[in-house]
Write a protein that holds these residues in place. Structure first.
Motif, mmCIF file in Angstrom:
data_model
loop_
_atom_site.group_PDB
_atom_site.id
_atom_site.type_symbol
_atom_site.label_atom_id
_atom_site.label_comp_id
_atom_site.label_asym_id
_atom_site.label_seq_id
_atom_site.Cartn_x
_atom_site.Cartn_y
_atom_site.Cartn_z
ATOM 1 N N GLU A 168 -17.123 -25.607 -17.177
ATOM 2 C CA GLU A 168 -18.038 -24.568 -17.627
ATOM 3 C C GLU A 168 -18.435 -24.829 -19.071
ATOM 4 N N THR A 203 -13.737 -20.986 -10.493
ATOM 5 C CA THR A 203 -14.967 -21.598 -11.008
ATOM 6 C C THR A 203 -15.713 -22.344 -9.911
ATOM 7 N N ARG A 204 -14.986 -23.088 -9.073
ATOM 8 C CA ARG A 204 -15.639 -23.809 -7.975
ATOM 9 C C ARG A 204 -16.271 -22.837 -6.988
ATOM 10 N N ALA A 211 -19.600 -21.487 -8.275
ATOM 11 C CA ALA A 211 -20.596 -22.443 -8.765
ATOM 12 C C ALA A 211 -21.992 -22.114 -8.274
ATOM 13 N N ASP A 217 -24.848 -20.829 -10.502
ATOM 14 C CA ASP A 217 -25.663 -21.769 -11.270
ATOM 15 C C ASP A 217 -26.451 -22.700 -10.359
ATOM 16 N N LYS A 269 -25.297 -24.426 -7.740
ATOM 17 C CA LYS A 269 -24.538 -25.631 -7.436
ATOM 18 C C LYS A 269 -23.513 -25.349 -6.340
ATOM 19 N N ALA A 293 -19.636 -26.771 -5.346
ATOM 20 C CA ALA A 293 -18.496 -27.549 -5.831
ATOM 21 C C ALA A 293 -17.515 -27.770 -4.692
ATOM 22 N N LEU A 311 -19.623 -31.991 -7.731
ATOM 23 C CA LEU A 311 -20.472 -30.844 -8.020
ATOM 24 C C LEU A 311 -21.909 -31.254 -7.733
#
Length: 325
Positions: free
Chosen positions: A75, A239-240, A243, A246, A248, A250, A286
Motif C-alpha cells: 500500500e 490488503t489483498r 485490492a 483500487d 486490482k 491480488a 497483483l
C-alpha cells in the motif's frame, strides 16, 4: 553445493526476464536459459508472475529492470493533499463537513432515503451518505439505503461493498444482509454476497457486532451456519482481499481456476482453461481487474501454456510435449 538464491536475487532475475520478454521473442539459447531458471527454484514462477503483473499495470516491462522491488505491491503512503482522494474518503472517520465538501467537489451525489444504488459489471462506485459515511460498491453490486432518526440502515441486496462508517452515538449503523444485521458505531468493513457463496464479512478496523458475536479489526466471518465464529486474518491478507477498491485483483497461491473466476466478475471476457492440471496451478501477483487478456498472457508465459482468443473467450491450454524420436 551451490548456494541457495535469496528472494531478492530471484525477484531481480524475474524483473530482468520480464524486461527481456517484453522486447520480443527469445532466441533458442535464451529460451533454454529461461526454462532452466523457471524450473530451478519453486519461488521463480511466483516472482515472475509478480513482475509481469506489475509490467501489465505499468504497460512497460522495461521500467522494471534490475531495480524492481516487490515492495511496489505494498500500500503506497500518500502525501497530504488539499483535495480528498477517493481512498482518503474511504478511510475517513471524522470531520463531516470537510468530507462532504470534497465529495461534492468530486461530483458524487448523495442518495435519497430508500434509494437503491447499483453497479454494472466492471464498475466500482463510491456512494457518500448523509452522515459522512461512505459505501464503495464493487462490480455488479446493489444496496438500499434507509436513514431515519433512530438508525442508519443499508441493505446489501447483492454483490460486495466496503463500508466506512462515521461515528454517530445516537444512531447505530446497520448493514442488513440475508436477513441478518451487522451493527457498528464506527468501523471499516467489507460485506460480500455472491450467488454461489455464503455471505462473507471482513473487518479492517473498528468493531462490528452480529448478534452475540463481536468482530474486531483483522477478522473474518463466513455465514455458513449457526456455529460460525470469527477467524483472525493477517493485515496482509486484508490488503489483498480489498485490492478491488483500487481496481486490482491480488492472488497469493489461489488456483488459476479461482483467479479466472475472479476476473469473470469484472469483464465479459472469460478465461477458459482447457487442462485440469493447469487449472490447479497456483497464482501469485497483483493484476488489473479489467485486463483478463494481459493476465492470461502472463500465465501463458509462466506456465508454458498456449493462449488462443475466440471472440470474448481467452482459452489457455497446456502445450503438447514433443514426441521423442
Amino acid at each position: 553445493m551451490a548456494e541457495r538464491e535469496t528472494s531478492r536475487d530471484i525477484d531481480r532475475a524475474a524483473s530482468e526476464w520480464t524486461a527481456r520478454l517484453d522486447r520480443g521473442p527469445l532466441t533458442p539459447e535464451e529460451d533454454a536459459a529461461f526454462q532452466a531458471w523457471l524450473g530451478g527454484d519453486p519461488r521463480s514462477r511466483g516472482a515472475l508472475l509478480r513482475a509481469q503483473a506489475l509490467s501489465i499495470m505499468s504497460e512497460s516491462a522495461r521500467a522494471l529492470g534490475p531495480r524492481f522491488d516487490p515492495s511496489a505491491f505494498e500500500e503506497p503512503k500518500r502525501p497530504a493533499a488539499a483535495r480528498l482522494s477517493r481512498r482518503q474518503a474511504l478511510t475517513w472517520t471524522g470531520g463531516t463537513v470537510a468530507v462532504l465538501a470534497s465529495l461534492v467537489a468530486l461530483g458524487v451525489g448523495m442518495p435519497a432515503s430508500g434509494a437503491v444504488i447499483s453497479t454494472g459489471r466492471g464498475e466500482i462506485r463510491l456512494v457518500p451518505l448523509k452522515d459522512g459515511s461512505t459505501v464503495l460498491l464493487n462490480t455488479e453490486s446493489s444496496v438500499r439505503v434507509r436513514f431515519d432518526e433512530g438508525e442508519r440502515l443499508v441493505t446489501l441486496l447483492r454483490g460486495e461493498a466496503y463500508f466506512s462508517v462515521a461515528r454517530d452515538e445516537r444512531r447505530p449503523f446497520i448493514v442488513e444482509v440475508d436477513g441478518r444485521r451487522l451493527h457498528t458505531t464506527q468501523a471499516g468493513f467489507r460485506v460480500r454476497k455472491l450467488d454461489a457463496d455464503p455471505v462473507d464479512i471482513l473487518v479492517q478496523r473498528g468493531q462490528v457486532d452480529l448478534a452475540a458475536l463481536a468482530l474486531t479489526a483483522n477478522t473474518r466471518l463466513t455465514l455458513v451456519d449457526s456455529t460460525e465464529r470469527p477467524q483472525p486474518i493477517t493485515p496482509e491478507a486484508v490488503t489483498r482481499e480489498l485490492a478491488w477498491r483500487d481496481g486490482k485483483l491480488a492472488f497469493e497461491g489461489e488456483t488459476l481456476k479461482q483467479a479466472a473466476d475472479s476476473f469473470a466478475r469484472y469483464s465479459d471476457t472469460r478465461i477458459l482453461i482447457g487442462d485440469p492440471g493447469l487449472a490447479r496451478e497456483p497464482v501469485t501477483g497483483l493484476f488489473a481487474a479489467n485486463d483478463p487478456v494481459g493476465f492470461s498472457r502472463a500465465i501463458a508465459r509462466v506456465f508454458d501454456a498456449r493462449l488462443e482468443q475466440r471472440g470474448d473467450d481467452v482459452v489457455l491450454t497446456r502445450r503438447a510435449a514433443p514426441h521423442p524420436f
